[in-house]
Design a protein around this motif. Structure first.
Motif, short mmCIF file in Angstrom:
data_model
loop_
_atom_site.label_atom_id
_atom_site.label_comp_id
_atom_site.label_asym_id
_atom_site.label_seq_id
_atom_site.Cartn_x
_atom_site.Cartn_y
_atom_site.Cartn_z
N GLY A 141 2.22 1.40 -12.57
CA GLY A 141 1.37 0.74 -13.56
C GLY A 141 1.52 -0.77 -13.54
O GLY A 141 0.53 -1.50 -13.67
N LEU A 142 2.76 -1.26 -13.37
CA LEU A 142 2.97 -2.69 -13.26
C LEU A 142 2.30 -3.27 -12.02
O LEU A 142 1.66 -4.32 -12.07
CB LEU A 142 4.47 -3.00 -13.24
CG LEU A 142 5.25 -2.75 -14.53
CD1 LEU A 142 6.73 -3.06 -14.32
CD2 LEU A 142 4.70 -3.61 -15.67
N LEU A 143 2.46 -2.57 -10.89
CA LEU A 143 1.84 -3.03 -9.64
C LEU A 143 0.31 -3.05 -9.76
O LEU A 143 -0.35 -3.96 -9.26
CB LEU A 143 2.26 -2.13 -8.49
CG LEU A 143 3.72 -2.23 -8.04
CD1 LEU A 143 4.02 -1.18 -6.97
CD2 LEU A 143 4.03 -3.63 -7.51
N LEU A 144 -0.22 -2.04 -10.45
CA LEU A 144 -1.68 -1.98 -10.64
C LEU A 144 -2.15 -3.17 -11.47
O LEU A 144 -3.16 -3.81 -11.14
CB LEU A 144 -2.03 -0.65 -11.32
CG LEU A 144 -3.47 -0.18 -11.27
CD1 LEU A 144 -3.53 1.33 -11.49
CD2 LEU A 144 -4.32 -0.87 -12.34
N ALA A 194 0.82 -1.21 0.00
CA ALA A 194 0.00 0.00 0.00
C ALA A 194 0.85 1.26 0.00
O ALA A 194 0.43 2.31 -0.51
CB ALA A 194 -0.93 0.00 1.21
N ALA A 195 2.06 1.17 0.56
CA ALA A 195 2.95 2.34 0.61
C ALA A 195 3.74 2.52 -0.68
O ALA A 195 4.41 3.54 -0.85
CB ALA A 195 3.91 2.20 1.79
N ALA A 196 3.68 1.55 -1.59
CA ALA A 196 4.50 1.60 -2.81
C ALA A 196 4.28 2.85 -3.65
O ALA A 196 5.24 3.42 -4.19
CB ALA A 196 4.26 0.34 -3.65
N GLY A 217 7.89 5.12 -9.26
CA GLY A 217 7.49 5.99 -10.36
C GLY A 217 6.23 5.50 -11.05
O GLY A 217 5.70 4.43 -10.74
N PRO A 218 5.73 6.27 -12.04
CA PRO A 218 4.50 5.90 -12.74
C PRO A 218 4.56 4.55 -13.43
O PRO A 218 3.58 3.80 -13.44
CB PRO A 218 4.32 7.04 -13.76
CG PRO A 218 5.09 8.18 -13.20
CD PRO A 218 6.26 7.58 -12.48
N HIS A 221 -5.12 5.60 -6.59
CA HIS A 221 -6.41 5.29 -5.95
C HIS A 221 -6.96 3.96 -6.48
O HIS A 221 -7.52 3.17 -5.73
CB HIS A 221 -7.41 6.41 -6.20
CG HIS A 221 -6.95 7.75 -5.71
ND1 HIS A 221 -6.55 8.74 -6.56
CD2 HIS A 221 -6.78 8.24 -4.45
CE1 HIS A 221 -6.19 9.80 -5.86
NE2 HIS A 221 -6.31 9.52 -4.58
N ILE A 222 -6.81 3.72 -7.78
CA ILE A 222 -7.24 2.44 -8.35
C ILE A 222 -6.44 1.30 -7.72
O ILE A 222 -6.99 0.25 -7.36
CB ILE A 222 -7.06 2.45 -9.88
CG1 ILE A 222 -7.94 3.53 -10.51
CG2 ILE A 222 -7.38 1.09 -10.48
CD1 ILE A 222 -7.72 3.72 -12.00
N TYR A 223 -5.15 1.50 -7.58
CA TYR A 223 -4.27 0.49 -6.99
C TYR A 223 -4.69 0.16 -5.56
O TYR A 223 -4.78 -1.01 -5.18
CB TYR A 223 -2.84 0.99 -7.04
CG TYR A 223 -1.83 0.13 -6.32
CD1 TYR A 223 -1.51 -1.14 -6.78
CD2 TYR A 223 -1.19 0.60 -5.18
CE1 TYR A 223 -0.58 -1.93 -6.12
CE2 TYR A 223 -0.26 -0.18 -4.52
CZ TYR A 223 0.04 -1.44 -4.99
OH TYR A 223 0.96 -2.23 -4.33
#
Length: 310
Positions: A32-35, A20-22, A27-28, A149-151
């Motif tokens: 995006g990969l985490l999302l 959650a802290a990532a 960076g963006p 927020h999506i993540y």
């Protein structure tokens, strides 16, 4: 709750807190990969909730995913965001119950073919409605929701999914599902309401998939059937769940991480061949790791300790 279970929950809580802290430190691109990983981890875990114990291979994942995204596209201009998510869950529930009562009497290849056809049917119906009624093909989604927020929403949904699956596995309905997966004739003679049990878990799984699509809808800004009803989503979900182990609590999550990264690399470097490579990979997983990688590693560990004959 045993000490071992409590320790595992504590470790999982620490892992989720770190994830959650990532967004504050990456960076963006990494976000995006985490999302993407979080989204597929939710889908694979939801798929395994039903298909793991029952052994029903469903390819309808993207049907519910797309319904969730389109619900946001239709209602986001008229309803508050929380009510839109609630409406998406309701749509997924209604469709899953209707489909479940109509088709969960099927088994084997018949069920696989039907779920694949269901996805195509829903995609064509949405396309027909958009083109002939609204006179457009896609929808714009303008919501003040950033990728972080999506993540966070996907992480929360993943945590709820894993907790629900953990509870189901230890409940009477989880035992009933395992009996159904082993032998439906025995389950019927044991007094289990087979249809109702399967429909309840199929609907719960579908609602989670629908919410995963709804949460990610603002990510695209513009959605259309070819985007949110892409069959690749269903196949990737199945491969990820099988890779990690569909009957392991964290198996689908562990399967989602390497396969999503591999998918991103293949689609970037081999855009014309990655689907063929994924098909070969799927066949390899089924034959080499039929119970998942975690089960294979445990077996190797027992072999190393000499507790299992080679």
């Amino acid at each position: 709750m045993s000490a071992g279970t409590a320790a595992r929950f504590a470790l999982a809580g620490l892992a989720f807190a770190g994830l959650a802290a990532a967004p504050f430190v990456v960076g963006p691109y990494v976000l995006g990969l985490l999302l993407g990983i979080a989204g597929y981890a939710v889908l694979a875990s939801a798929w395994s909730m039903f298909s793991g114990p029952t052994r029903y291979v469903s390819l309808a994942t993207v049907a519910f995913f797309g319904l969730g995204a389109y619900t946001v596209g239709v209602l986001s201009d008229t309803l508050p965001y929380p009510l839109v998510l609630l409406a998406a869950a309701g749509v997924g529930l209604l469709v899953a119950v209707a489909v479940g009562f109509a088709t969960l009497r099927l088994a084997g290849a018949y069920f696989v073919v039907f779920t694949f056809g269901l996805t195509e049917l829903i995609r064509q119906l949405v396309t027909y409605y958009e083109v002939n009624v609204t006179r457009t093909l896609g929808r714009y989604v303008f919501l003040p929701i950033g990728p972080e927020h999506i993540y966070w929403q996907l992480l929360a949904l993943l945590a709820v999914t894993l907790l629900a699956w953990w509870w189901i596995r230890r409940s009477r309905i989880g035992l009933a599902l395992r009996v159904i997966g082993d032998d439906e004739v025995v389950a019927a003679h044991a007094g289990i309401d087979i249809t109702r049990t399967k429909v309840v878990l199929f609907a719960a799984s579908a609602v989670i998939m629908t919410l995963a699509g709804a949460i990610q809808a603002p990510r695209w800004t513009y959605i259309e059937p070819s985007i949110v009803f892409n069959p690749t989503v269903s196949f990737l979900t199945v491969i990820m769940a099988l890779l990690g182990g569909p009957n392991r609590l964290f198996g689908p999550v562990l399967g989602a991480v390497p396969l999503f990264l591999l998918f991103e690399w293949l689609s970037a470097n081999y855009p014309n061949h990655y689907s063929i490579i994924l098909g070969v990979l799927f066949i390899g997983i089924v034959f080499v790791f039929p119970q998942g990688v975690l089960a294979a590693l445990e077996k190797l560990g027992r072999l190393g300790r000499g507790t299992v004959a080679p």
